[in-house]
Motif scaffolding. Structure first.
Motif, PDB file in Angstrom:
ATOM      1  N   ASN A  26      40.905  30.243  41.517  1.00 37.63           N
ATOM      2  CA  ASN A  26      40.988  31.012  42.756  1.00 37.63           C
ATOM      3  C   ASN A  26      40.082  32.240  42.613  1.00 37.63           C
ATOM      4  OD1 ASN A  26      41.667  32.479  44.982  1.00 37.63           O
ATOM      5  ND2 ASN A  26      43.872  32.249  44.729  1.00 37.63           N
ATOM      6  N   ASP A  27      39.071  32.346  43.475  1.00 35.35           N
ATOM      7  CA  ASP A  27      38.117  33.450  43.373  1.00 35.35           C
ATOM      8  C   ASP A  27      38.737  34.802  43.713  1.00 35.35           C
ATOM      9  OD1 ASP A  27      36.101  31.810  42.543  1.00 35.35           O
ATOM     10  OD2 ASP A  27      35.294  31.479  44.554  1.00 35.35           O
ATOM     11  N   VAL A  28      39.765  34.810  44.552  1.00 36.11           N
ATOM     12  CA  VAL A  28      40.423  36.074  44.896  1.00 36.11           C
ATOM     13  C   VAL A  28      41.060  36.687  43.643  1.00 36.11           C
ATOM     14  CG1 VAL A  28      42.278  37.122  46.252  1.00 36.11           C
ATOM     15  CG2 VAL A  28      40.811  35.375  47.281  1.00 36.11           C
ATOM     16  N   LEU A  29      41.651  35.856  42.806  1.00 35.53           N
ATOM     17  CA  LEU A  29      42.249  36.365  41.563  1.00 35.53           C
ATOM     18  C   LEU A  29      41.181  36.925  40.626  1.00 35.53           C
ATOM     19  CD1 LEU A  29      44.983  33.705  40.745  1.00 35.53           C
ATOM     20  CD2 LEU A  29      45.318  36.064  41.447  1.00 35.53           C
ATOM     21  N   GLN A  30      40.005  36.317  40.627  1.00 36.93           N
ATOM     22  CA  GLN A  30      38.924  36.827  39.784  1.00 36.93           C
ATOM     23  C   GLN A  30      38.500  38.222  40.238  1.00 36.93           C
ATOM     24  OE1 GLN A  30      35.236  34.665  39.971  1.00 36.93           O
ATOM     25  NE2 GLN A  30      34.523  35.529  38.046  1.00 36.93           N
ATOM     26  N   TRP A  31      38.282  38.403  41.531  1.00 38.83           N
ATOM     27  CA  TRP A  31      37.884  39.709  42.043  1.00 38.83           C
ATOM     28  C   TRP A  31      38.987  40.746  41.858  1.00 38.83           C
ATOM     29  CZ3 TRP A  31      33.102  40.916  42.754  1.00 38.83           C
ATOM     30  CH2 TRP A  31      32.182  39.924  43.043  1.00 38.83           C
ATOM     31  N   LEU A  32      40.228  40.335  42.087  1.00 37.92           N
ATOM     32  CA  LEU A  32      41.349  41.242  41.885  1.00 37.92           C
ATOM     33  C   LEU A  32      41.461  41.645  40.417  1.00 37.92           C
ATOM     34  CD1 LEU A  32      43.821  42.667  43.109  1.00 37.92           C
ATOM     35  CD2 LEU A  32      45.120  40.593  42.643  1.00 37.92           C
ATOM     36  N   GLY A  33      41.308  40.679  39.514  1.00 37.80           N
ATOM     37  CA  GLY A  33      41.379  40.964  38.082  1.00 37.80           C
ATOM     38  C   GLY A  33      40.297  41.923  37.630  1.00 37.80           C
ATOM     39  N   PHE A  34      39.059  41.675  38.078  1.00 32.89           N
ATOM     40  CA  PHE A  34      37.974  42.577  37.685  1.00 32.89           C
ATOM     41  C   PHE A  34      38.130  43.952  38.332  1.00 32.89           C
ATOM     42  CE2 PHE A  34      35.302  38.702  36.673  1.00 32.89           C
ATOM     43  CZ  PHE A  34      35.446  38.877  35.302  1.00 32.89           C
ATOM     44  N   GLY A  35      38.657  43.998  39.535  1.00 37.61           N
ATOM     45  CA  GLY A  35      38.916  45.292  40.172  1.00 37.61           C
ATOM     46  C   GLY A  35      39.953  46.102  39.407  1.00 37.61           C
ATOM     47  N   LEU A  36      41.025  45.442  39.010  1.00 37.57           N
ATOM     48  CA  LEU A  36      42.065  46.140  38.242  1.00 37.57           C
ATOM     49  C   LEU A  36      41.552  46.566  36.873  1.00 37.57           C
ATOM     50  CD1 LEU A  36      45.155  43.947  39.192  1.00 37.57           C
ATOM     51  CD2 LEU A  36      44.728  46.317  39.856  1.00 37.57           C
ATOM     52  N   LEU A  37      40.748  45.722  36.236  1.00 40.85           N
ATOM     53  CA  LEU A  37      40.173  46.110  34.946  1.00 40.85           C
ATOM     54  C   LEU A  37      39.175  47.255  35.122  1.00 40.85           C
ATOM     55  CD1 LEU A  37      39.706  42.677  33.148  1.00 40.85           C
ATOM     56  CD2 LEU A  37      41.336  44.483  32.606  1.00 40.85           C
ATOM     57  N   GLY A  38      38.489  47.302  36.248  1.00 38.99           N
ATOM     58  CA  GLY A  38      37.595  48.422  36.527  1.00 38.99           C
ATOM     59  C   GLY A  38      38.352  49.730  36.678  1.00 38.99           C
ATOM     60  N   VAL A  39      39.497  49.677  37.347  1.00 39.24           N
ATOM     61  CA  VAL A  39      40.343  50.877  37.478  1.00 39.24           C
ATOM     62  C   VAL A  39      40.855  51.311  36.100  1.00 39.24           C
ATOM     63  CG1 VAL A  39      42.509  51.751  38.426  1.00 39.24           C
ATOM     64  CG2 VAL A  39      40.971  50.408  39.864  1.00 39.24           C
ATOM     65  N   ALA A  40      41.226  50.334  35.272  1.00 36.35           N
ATOM     66  CA  ALA A  40      41.688  50.656  33.917  1.00 36.35           C
ATOM     67  C   ALA A  40      40.564  51.278  33.092  1.00 36.35           C
ATOM     68  CB  ALA A  40      42.226  49.404  33.235  1.00 36.35           C
ATOM     69  N   ALA A  41      39.349  50.748  33.218  1.00 43.27           N
ATOM     70  CA  ALA A  41      38.211  51.315  32.494  1.00 43.27           C
ATOM     71  C   ALA A  41      37.917  52.732  32.979  1.00 43.27           C
ATOM     72  CB  ALA A  41      36.985  50.423  32.659  1.00 43.27           C
ATOM     73  N   LEU A  42      38.015  52.963  34.285  1.00 47.81           N
ATOM     74  CA  LEU A  42      37.823  54.312  34.829  1.00 47.81           C
ATOM     75  C   LEU A  42      38.873  55.273  34.270  1.00 47.81           C
ATOM     76  CD1 LEU A  42      36.345  56.167  36.893  1.00 47.81           C
ATOM     77  CD2 LEU A  42      38.092  55.471  38.526  1.00 47.81           C
ATOM     78  N   SER A  43      40.121  54.813  34.188  1.00 44.96           N
ATOM     79  CA  SER A  43      41.195  55.650  33.639  1.00 44.96           C
ATOM     80  C   SER A  43      40.952  55.976  32.174  1.00 44.96           C
ATOM     81  CB  SER A  43      42.539  54.950  33.797  1.00 44.96           C
ATOM     82  OG  SER A  43      42.824  54.727  35.140  1.00 44.96           O
ATOM     83  N   ILE A  44      40.491  54.996  31.427  1.00 42.04           N
ATOM     84  CA  ILE A  44      40.180  55.240  30.014  1.00 42.04           C
ATOM     85  C   ILE A  44      39.050  56.247  29.883  1.00 42.04           C
ATOM     86  CG2 ILE A  44      39.217  54.164  27.937  1.00 42.04           C
ATOM     87  CD1 ILE A  44      40.878  51.675  28.652  1.00 42.04           C
ATOM     88  N   GLY A  45      38.033  56.106  30.724  1.00 40.75           N
ATOM     89  CA  GLY A  45      36.930  57.067  30.700  1.00 40.75           C
ATOM     90  C   GLY A  45      37.380  58.471  31.036  1.00 40.75           C
ATOM     91  N   LEU A  46      38.298  58.606  31.997  1.00 38.42           N
ATOM     92  CA  LEU A  46      38.810  59.925  32.348  1.00 38.42           C
ATOM     93  C   LEU A  46      39.660  60.517  31.231  1.00 38.42           C
ATOM     94  CD1 LEU A  46      39.773  59.372  36.091  1.00 38.42           C
ATOM     95  CD2 LEU A  46      37.780  60.571  35.173  1.00 38.42           C
ATOM     96  N   MET A  47      40.358  59.672  30.495  1.00 36.00           N
ATOM     97  CA  MET A  47      41.184  60.168  29.385  1.00 36.00           C
ATOM     98  C   MET A  47      40.344  60.587  28.188  1.00 36.00           C
ATOM     99  SD  MET A  47      44.637  57.778  29.465  1.00 36.00           S
ATOM    100  CE  MET A  47      43.917  56.617  28.372  1.00 36.00           C
TER     101      MET A  47
END
Length: 109
Positions: free
Chosen positions: A18-39
């Motif tokens: 399911n391509d929607v799950l792929q985009w959702l997964g990468f979006g959530l991982l992008g938010v996590a990477a942004l949070s790690i960068g801010l920390m």
């Protein structure tokens, strides 16, 4: 939590295709990477936090694009999902242990 959920989305996407799950997964991982960068720079000025946060997201994205161009994209997504689930589960357990409240006061053991 977003990194864990992003990894779960990528793993489930491997089995459901399911391509929607792929985009959702990468979006959530992008938010996590942004949070790690801010920390990484908690006491820096806001402009520097933004540069570091976006830089971490850009670095992770460029590594992902490079892996997709060199290897099978579905396998790469599955491995990234599994690693994200394991990594963020371990980090969540460590973070909860570090934040457990003391039983009777600031000087109790």
């Amino acid at each position: 939590m977003t990194g864990f959920l992003g990894g779960v989305c990528l793993v489930v996407r491997h089995f459901l295709d399911n391509d929607v799950l792929q985009w959702l997964g990468f979006g959530l991982l992008g938010v996590a990477a942004l949070s790690i960068g801010l920390m990484l720079v908690p006491k820096a000025p806001v402009w520097l936090q933004a540069i570091v946060g976006l830089g971490v997201v850009g670095l992770a994205g460029s590594v992902l694009v490079t892996l997709h161009s060199e290897l099978d994209a579905d396998s790469v997504d599955l491995v990234i999902g599994i690693v994200a689930v394991l990594l963020f589960a371990v980090l969540a357990v460590r973070w909860r242990r570090a934040r457990q409240p003391r039983a009777h006061g600031s000087h109790s053991r």
